[in-house]
Design an enzyme around this catalytic site. Structure first.
Site, PDB file in Angstrom:
ATOM      1  N   GLU A 105       0.812  -1.215   0.000  1.00 17.72           N
ATOM      2  CA  GLU A 105       0.000   0.000   0.000  1.00 17.72           C
ATOM      3  C   GLU A 105       0.848   1.268   0.000  1.00 17.72           C
ATOM      4  O   GLU A 105       0.472   2.277  -0.572  1.00 17.72           O
ATOM      5  CB  GLU A 105      -0.930   0.011   1.233  1.00 17.72           C
ATOM      6  CG  GLU A 105      -2.025  -1.045   1.201  1.00 17.72           C
ATOM      7  CD  GLU A 105      -1.548  -2.448   1.575  1.00 17.72           C
ATOM      8  OE1 GLU A 105      -0.333  -2.609   1.864  1.00 17.72           O
ATOM      9  OE2 GLU A 105      -2.376  -3.376   1.582  1.00 17.72           O
ATOM     10  N   HIS A 123     -10.059  -4.771   9.123  1.00 16.89           N
ATOM     11  CA  HIS A 123     -10.684  -4.426   7.845  1.00 16.89           C
ATOM     12  C   HIS A 123     -11.732  -3.347   8.040  1.00 16.89           C
ATOM     13  O   HIS A 123     -12.221  -2.791   7.071  1.00 16.89           O
ATOM     14  CB  HIS A 123     -11.369  -5.657   7.211  1.00 16.89           C
ATOM     15  CG  HIS A 123     -10.398  -6.606   6.606  1.00 16.89           C
ATOM     16  ND1 HIS A 123      -9.614  -7.432   7.355  1.00 16.89           N
ATOM     17  CD2 HIS A 123     -10.079  -6.869   5.310  1.00 16.89           C
ATOM     18  CE1 HIS A 123      -8.856  -8.173   6.560  1.00 16.89           C
ATOM     19  NE2 HIS A 123      -9.110  -7.845   5.311  1.00 16.89           N
TER      20      HIS A 123
END
Lengths: 316, 323
Positions: free
Chosen positions: B54, B123
């Site tokens: 990321e 998440h």
């Protein structure tokens, strides 16, 4: 066609040295904050930048004065920036740690170690997609090679075939820690092969050797469109930032590298080879001194930013 | 007018903006694998998968944005943005200012969050206020398909980094989207329902919660303004203040945790600029100071529910907190 006449190389290195020494002096007098000098690393900056064309873009970090000056930055605007004056390249908003100069192609500078490595693939992607002629040069140190971003950047550059010249200026020091404490390998170039990237290691204190190696690397990138890692072995002669008494540095090591001061080495070589006589050397010193005096005067006279600047240019 | 889901609205916005502007591209983990329509129409240079990294995805977006492209990146889930904080906050958010205005960073970051999938705290974490707090960034968190489409278009056209958070529970929710909906300017809230007795300010899934609560409150003679912020930064301060000037009572409802959430900002704004309008304290109904759980009943309990909104409003109108 790029070239680096040896006498020209010396003058550029002397200017960088004089600039950095001016910074040390300014800091000592409380006139400049948080400066990280690259004294001892002038040959690496001059050698690499001389191998570039105006279309090539540069990303650098907190130890960037050499890169900027080698690229043609005005030392007056650099000093103004370091002193937080509005005449600086970033209007005084950056200070010394993250100076960028779009007009010189020094596009993004981050003082976060590894920050420029994370941005380089984006600049490379723009080049690759927009079909520009230039390549992207990303300067970083051996410290940054310990950051995850270094690995992520090389991996992505290889996978996406981005025209990036990664230049690791391995100056042996990572803030206050010697690289022998932080890595098992002797250098950084060995990482490249794991990502399918070609690499080379060069004596970072010989500007002509650096120029030759950088020229070959740049040619390879232009020919193949693939990234390349060039490691320039050099040494940080002063501390991490000013002030720093370097009490943590082995005196023997420091003495050894002072003997290999790139400015002194090149000067001796030119004198020995009959390319530089006393008169020419004196002229060069005078020229550098005059330029730095003008730079200091420019910076001194430059006003501080107006109060409205506090919240200007946050958003486009 | 077409009925479409939030997911379809996002896809439609991406396609339209990529057609409109060749410098727009999208990349991220699985982007090319999942967005086959985009890949088919725009090709592999503009629709790319990336390695699972990321940080470099975000850094590549920032570097590309500064040098002529307009990248959209999908970082999948909000907690993963923790890997990309330097690139988003220290580079994209700050380097325009630090460079003295030499560069701009027209990039969009997409990420999902919110209760509804039961996969737990790594998440699901509503961190939007971190980015509201950081300089140089803009943040939107729509609740309807039309708003997702219009705001994503605006985000892509904005010359600044914009984070677009998608509430995962809304992905398959459908709504009317005008045929040629254009970009919706950032910084404009949407008044979903009007009333005189209380202002309910919310965003994302809890807008629906507030509307359900407003229905029940109406049965007891209490009418509510329901203001969907949809844009968190810039924040539509005028819309908030106008509503509170009318109703005199404010309840902010959001799934994000209480401490330093957007609700705290709204409450402070109203206390400062609408003090004399207030007839009761400002209340916030929020998630707790806890990671989001995976277990379904706990996950549901994390999110403020309509019952709680109704009870809070009644306490302001009739109860202990009433003027």
């Amino acid at each position: 066609m790029t070239a680096l006449p040896p006498v020209e190389a010396l003058e550029r290195m002397m200017l960088i040295r004089a600039y950095e020494e001016t910074l040390v002096d300014l800091h000592g007098r409380g006139r400049a904050a948080g400066t990280c000098t690259a004294i001892g690393q002038e040959a690496s900056a001059v050698g690499v930048v001389a191998a570039l064309t105006p279309d090539d873009l540069i990303l650098t970090n907190h130890r960037s004065a050499g890169h900027l000056l080698a690229r043609g930055a005005d030392p007056g605007r650099m000093l103004a920036e370091v002193q937080g004056k509005s005449g600086g390249y970033c209007g005084g908003k950056s200070g010394s740690l993250h100076i960028s100069a779009k007009e010189l192609g020094v596009v993004l500078t981050s003082t976060i170690v590894g920050g420029e490595l994370a941005l380089a693939t984006g600049v490379g992607l723009s080049r690759s997609m927009q079909g520009g002629p230039g390549i992207v040069v990303c300067f970083f140190g051996d410290g940054a090679a310990c950051e995850g971003r270094f690995h992520e950047s090389l991996n992505l550059a290889a996978v996406w075939s981005l025209p990036i010249l990664y230049v690791c200026e391995n100056n042996q020091w990572q803030a206050f820690v010697h690289r022998k404490e932080t890595m098992t390998a002797d250098g950084v170039a060995g990482h490249a092969a794991a990502y399918g990237i070609d690499s080379a290691v060069v004596d970072g204190n010989d500007p002509l050797a650096v120029f030759e190696a950088a020229t070959a690397a740049v040619a390879a990138i232009r020919r193949t469109g693939k990234p390349f890692l060039l490691e320039a072995m050099t040494y940080r002669l002063r501390g991490h930032f000013e002030p720093d008494d370097q009490s943590y540095v082995d005196p023997g090591e420091l003495a050894h590298w002072r003997e290999r001061d790139p400015v002194i080495l090149l000067r001796r070589r030119l004198e020995r080879d009959g390319l530089l006589d006393a008169a020419a050397a004196a002229r060069m010193e005078e020229s550098v001194r005059t330029r730095m005096e003008a730079a200091a005067a420019f910076a001194e006279a430059s006003p501080y930013p107006a109060p409205e600047e506090l919240t200007r240019d946050v958003y486009a | 007018m077409t009925q479409m889901t939030v997911n379809d609205a996002i896809s439609a916005a991406l396609a339209e903006e990529m057609r409109r502007d060749p410098s727009v591209l999208i990349f991220g983990e699985g982007v090319a694998t999942k967005r086959r329509d985009l890949l088919g129409e725009f090709g592999p240079a503009r629709v790319r998968n990336t390695p699972l990294a990321e940080g470099i995805v975000a850094g590549t977006a920032a570097g590309a944005a500064a040098t002529g492209l307009r990248p959209v990146i999908d970082l999948l889930f909000a907690p993963f943005l923790c890997y990309a904080m330097d690139e988003i906050v220290n580079s994209a958010g700050k380097l325009r200012y630090v460079s003295g205005g030499q560069f701009k960073f027209p990039m969009v970051v997409l990420a999902m969050t919110g209760a509804g999938w039961g996969v737990g705290a790594q998440h699901n974490h509503n961190i939007e206020s971190w980015f509201v707090h950081s300089p140089g960034l803009k943040v939107v968190m729509p609740s309807t398909p039309a708003d997702f489409k219009g705001l994503l278009k605006a985000a892509i056209r904005d010359d600044n980094p914009v984070l677009v958070f998608a509430d995962i529970a809304l992905g398959y929710s459908a709504g009317e989207v005008p045929e040629d909906i254009d970009a919706i300017p950032l910084g404009q809230a949407a008044l979903r329902r009007t009333g005189d007795d209380v202002t309910l300010v919310s965003y994302a899934k809890t807008v629906g919660t507030c509307l359900a609560a407003a229905d029940r409150l109406a049965e007891t003679g209490i009418s509510a303004d329901v203001l969907d912020l949809r844009s968190l930064k810039p924040l539509d301060e005028d819309a908030i203040l106008r509503s509170v000037a009318k109703t005199g009572r404010l309840v902010v409802v959001h799934e994000a945790s209480r401490l330093c959430g957007v609700g705290a900002e709204v409450a402070a704004l109203v206390a400062e600029k609408a003090f004399t309008s207030l007839r009761a304290p400002v209340l916030r109904l929020t998630g707790p100071d806890a990671p989001a759980p995976a277990s379904f009943p706990l996950e549901q309990a994390f999110v403020p529910q309509a019952d709680a909104v109704v009870a809070a409003v009644q306490s302001l109108v009739h109860g202990a907190l009433a003027a």
